[in-house]
Design a protein around this motif. Structure first.
Motif, PDB file in Angstrom:
ATOM      1  N   ILE A 171       0.859  -1.187   0.000  1.00  0.00           N
ATOM      2  CA  ILE A 171       0.000   0.000   0.000  1.00  0.00           C
ATOM      3  C   ILE A 171       0.893   1.233   0.000  1.00  0.00           C
ATOM      4  O   ILE A 171       1.828   1.335   0.794  1.00  0.00           O
ATOM      5  CB  ILE A 171      -0.929   0.025   1.246  1.00  0.00           C
ATOM      6  N   CYS A 172       0.608   2.162  -0.871  1.00  0.00           N
ATOM      7  CA  CYS A 172       1.381   3.405  -0.945  1.00  0.00           C
ATOM      8  C   CYS A 172       1.128   4.222   0.322  1.00  0.00           C
ATOM      9  O   CYS A 172      -0.029   4.538   0.629  1.00  0.00           O
ATOM     10  CB  CYS A 172       0.972   4.194  -2.188  1.00  0.00           C
ATOM     11  N   PRO A 173       2.173   4.571   1.080  1.00  0.00           N
ATOM     12  CA  PRO A 173       1.984   5.319   2.323  1.00  0.00           C
ATOM     13  C   PRO A 173       1.567   6.775   2.102  1.00  0.00           C
ATOM     14  O   PRO A 173       1.173   7.458   3.040  1.00  0.00           O
ATOM     15  CB  PRO A 173       3.356   5.241   2.993  1.00  0.00           C
ATOM     16  N   HIS A 174       1.629   7.258   0.864  1.00  0.00           N
ATOM     17  CA  HIS A 174       1.303   8.651   0.569  1.00  0.00           C
ATOM     18  C   HIS A 174      -0.152   8.857   0.168  1.00  0.00           C
ATOM     19  O   HIS A 174      -0.730   9.891   0.465  1.00  0.00           O
ATOM     20  CB  HIS A 174       2.238   9.201  -0.511  1.00  0.00           C
ATOM     21  N   CYS A 175      -0.738   7.858  -0.523  1.00  0.00           N
ATOM     22  CA  CYS A 175      -2.104   8.049  -1.019  1.00  0.00           C
ATOM     23  C   CYS A 175      -3.046   6.887  -0.715  1.00  0.00           C
ATOM     24  O   CYS A 175      -4.250   7.014  -0.893  1.00  0.00           O
ATOM     25  CB  CYS A 175      -2.090   8.307  -2.524  1.00  0.00           C
ATOM     26  N   GLY A 176      -2.504   5.749  -0.277  1.00  0.00           N
ATOM     27  CA  GLY A 176      -3.336   4.604   0.053  1.00  0.00           C
ATOM     28  C   GLY A 176      -3.683   3.704  -1.112  1.00  0.00           C
ATOM     29  O   GLY A 176      -4.365   2.695  -0.932  1.00  0.00           O
ATOM     30  N   ASN A 177      -3.228   4.020  -2.318  1.00  0.00           N
ATOM     31  CA  ASN A 177      -3.475   3.155  -3.472  1.00  0.00           C
ATOM     32  C   ASN A 177      -2.540   1.952  -3.445  1.00  0.00           C
ATOM     33  O   ASN A 177      -1.586   1.907  -2.665  1.00  0.00           O
ATOM     34  CB  ASN A 177      -3.281   3.939  -4.780  1.00  0.00           C
ATOM     35  N   CYS A 198       2.691   3.844  -5.212  1.00  0.00           N
ATOM     36  CA  CYS A 198       1.862   3.634  -6.402  1.00  0.00           C
ATOM     37  C   CYS A 198       2.582   4.278  -7.584  1.00  0.00           C
ATOM     38  O   CYS A 198       3.558   5.011  -7.409  1.00  0.00           O
ATOM     39  CB  CYS A 198       0.473   4.232  -6.208  1.00  0.00           C
TER      40      CYS A 198
END
Length: 191
Positions: A148-154, A181
């Protein structure tokens, strides 16, 4: 050609590849599959590249600290000699192996062995990494796992290097890499 003829009654092997970015659960999935094979009383042998000493010299260890004993090797040719009388071979960190790994995995599969390989499909630059793309081409089964991308959640598909090092192979953990992502990866240091 190195392939032996397929005789009636000869058990067919196959190749499974588990790939994805850093912190996506590749090693965790490899360990899960290998433990299930052991529960089924199958003869299992596990290998890792000798260069990977991040968590342990000889064990395959996930980022969640799950582990399974393994044999560290320097070259994929060693797989052939060390995999006698087994039905399942597990290989972790495939991207660190030599380019002969796909050929040697195919030889094992032709012996009737189930070969399960885990590794990064892309390096920190987003380019295909080592022998993994060739393994993907010859595998019967492919599982792409995501962090999971820690910056946007994608879903994260890339391994973003936080350090300034330029070498392709830089061993590291969360202090050196983070999953991102596609969009956040390409935004780079702006984030």
């Amino acid at each position: 050609m190195f392939l032996e003829p397929h005789f009636k009654g000869h058990r067919s092997g196959w190749i499974e590849v588990i790939c994805g970015s850093m912190f996506s659960g590749k090693t965790e999935e490899l360990i899960r599959r290998l433990r299930r094979a052991k529960i089924a009383n199958q003869q299992v042998e596990i290998f890792k590249p000798k260069v990977d000493t991040r968590y342990d010299e000889s064990k395959v260890v996930s980022h969640d600290a799950n582990s399974i004993p393994s044999t560290p090797i320097e070259h994929s040719d060693q797989l052939l000699a060390l995999s006698e009388r087994v039905s399942v071979v597990g290989i972790d960190e495939a991207q660190f192996f030599d380019l002969d790994l796909p050929r040697n995995c195919e030889k094992l599969a032709m012996r009737g062995i189930r070969v399960i390989v885990a590794g990064l499909d892309m390096d920190f630059r987003g380019a295909p990494f080592g022998p993994v793309p060739s393994l993907l081409a010859i595998a019967e089964y492919i599982t792409k796992v995501h962090a999971i991308c820690p910056h946007c959640g994608n879903l994260a598909t890339h391994s973003y290097r936080l350090s300034e090092e330029e070498a392709t192979v830089v061993l590291g953990e969360k202090n050196v890499y983070e999953p991102r992502c596609r969009t956040c990866y390409h935004l780079g240091k702006v984030i």
